[in-house]
Design an enzyme around this catalytic site. Structure first.
Site, PDB file in Angstrom:
ATOM      1  CG  ASP A   1      -3.028 -12.043   9.193  1.00  0.00           C
ATOM      2  OD1 ASP A   1      -2.905 -12.838  10.125  1.00  0.00           O
ATOM      3  OD2 ASP A   1      -2.265 -12.244   8.203  1.00  0.00           O
TER       4      ASP A   1
ATOM      5  CD  GLU B   1      23.813   7.069  -2.140  1.00  0.00           C
ATOM      6  OE1 GLU B   1      23.227   6.154  -2.447  1.00  0.00           O
ATOM      7  OE2 GLU B   1      24.867   7.351  -1.634  1.00  0.00           O
TER       8      GLU B   1
ATOM      9  NE  ARG C   1       2.111 -13.490   8.156  1.00  0.00           N
ATOM     10  CZ  ARG C   1       1.090 -13.225   8.371  1.00  0.00           C
ATOM     11  NH1 ARG C   1       0.444 -12.579   7.423  1.00  0.00           N
ATOM     12  NH2 ARG C   1       0.235 -13.616   9.541  1.00  0.00           N
TER      13      ARG C   1
ATOM     14  N   PRO D   1      12.333   4.546  -2.272  1.00  0.00           N
ATOM     15  CG  PRO D   1      13.481   6.064  -0.946  1.00  0.00           C
ATOM     16  CD  PRO D   1      13.403   5.068  -2.218  1.00  0.00           C
TER      17      PRO D   1
HETATM   18 CL1  6GU Z   1      12.103   0.584  -0.974  1.00  0.00          CL
HETATM   19  N1  6GU Z   1      14.276   1.981  -0.071  1.00  0.00           N
HETATM   20  C1  6GU Z   1      14.940   2.835   0.579  1.00  0.00           C
HETATM   21  N2  6GU Z   1      16.119   3.071   0.385  1.00  0.00           N
HETATM   22  N3  6GU Z   1      14.260   3.593   1.539  1.00  0.00           N
HETATM   23  C2  6GU Z   1      12.940   3.419   1.792  1.00  0.00           C
HETATM   24  C3  6GU Z   1      12.098   2.394   0.991  1.00  0.00           C
HETATM   25  C4  6GU Z   1      12.811   1.874  -0.096  1.00  0.00           C
HETATM   26  N4  6GU Z   1      11.035   2.354   1.341  1.00  0.00           N
HETATM   27  C5  6GU Z   1      10.709   3.026   2.481  1.00  0.00           C
HETATM   28  N5  6GU Z   1      11.960   3.838   2.608  1.00  0.00           N
END
Ligand code: 6GU
Length: 246
Positions: free
Chosen positions: A170, A117, A155, A90
């Site tokens: 798209d 984590e 795709r 994230p």
């Molecule tokens: Cl790549 N991993 C995790 N655990 N949560 C996320 C993410 C990735 N992308 C958005 N939220």
């Protein structure tokens, strides 16, 4: 294109990559997808992939040795090609259509699914070429995120969608949201499809669709209009809608 996804849950990747458009693209050899089991690269009896963080605190951290061993094994099998090595987290760069287009030009992509984590910092610093997030929310692990990348990139590979559908029309490739679509019946419970779409007048249909795409983008995603390629006529129409609604 070869895409290898390193994970402790390979069944999750296989389940998605074997179905529908992705499954067909694989059978036809247009994409090579492998789910690589991280546990196959551990060397202890319990096949351990994570451990408690140094310094204490909650949660577990992905150990470096199995991840380095897995990536090094895949790179050495790659016959000298320099793969992109994505770490799903994230904290990474936000994935978007432009990033998907960039990756679709690569011949070899390795994706490491992080657990939320955390992963040992040495994986980020010395192994990954990119850190990637799919949006501002937290998932339990990188598997679903890696599948989003796999789908969006696959795709774009020529032949995957079949000849009749082109990703060039798209949303996001055109820089605008899509116009509304209708199919039979023309009258569903009194809800009518727009006359112009039944008219057979291709120029009028194209014009209606452009207007609707512009209106929809202005209403829902005005931020996209800043970078969308717009004609003088598009800009004139947008000014007209803006005065209509204010
Ligand atoms: Cl790549 N991993 C995790 N655990 N949560 C996320 C993410 C990735 N992308 C958005 N939220």
């Amino acid at each position: 294109m070869r895409i290898e996804i390193i994970t402790t849950i390979p069944q999750m990747i296989e389940a998605v990559a074997s179905e529908s458009i992705l499954g067909r693209a694989r059978k036809r050899g247009l994409i090579e997808v492998s789910a690589v089991n991280l546990r196959d690269f551990t060397s202890d009896r319990h096949r351990t992939t994570d451990d408690a963080p140094f310094g204490g605190g909650p949660g577990m951290v992905m150990k470096p040795e199995p991840v380095f061993a897995a990536v090094e094994s895949l790179v050495s099998r790659g016959a000298g090609s320099k793969p992109r090595i994505l770490l799903m987290t994230p904290q990474g760069r936000r994935f978007d259509q432009k990033f998907a287009e960039e990756l679709s030009g690569e011949s070899h992509v390795i994706i490491i699914c992080g657990r939320y984590e955390g992963v040992d910092e040495r994986i980020r610093e010395h192994l990954a070429t990119d850190e990637v997030s799919i949006g501002d929310y937290v998932l339990t692990g990188g598997e679903l995120a890696s599948l989003v990348i796999l789908d969006a990139v696959s795709r774009l590979i020529p032949g995957v969608l079949g000849d009749e559908t082109s990703p060039e029309t798209d949303s996001f490739s055109s820089g605008l949201l899509e116009y509304p679509q209708y199919t039979r019946p023309a009258d569903f419970r009194g809800l009518k499809a727009p006359e112009v779409l039944l008219s057979g007048n291709h120029a009028e249909v194209a014009k209606w669709r452009r207007v609707e795409a512009l209106k929809r983008t202005l209403q829902r995603r005005p931020d996209l209009l800043e970078s969308a390629p717009l004609s003088d006529e598009d800009r004139r129409l947008l000014r007209e809608f803006e005065t209509e609604t204010s």
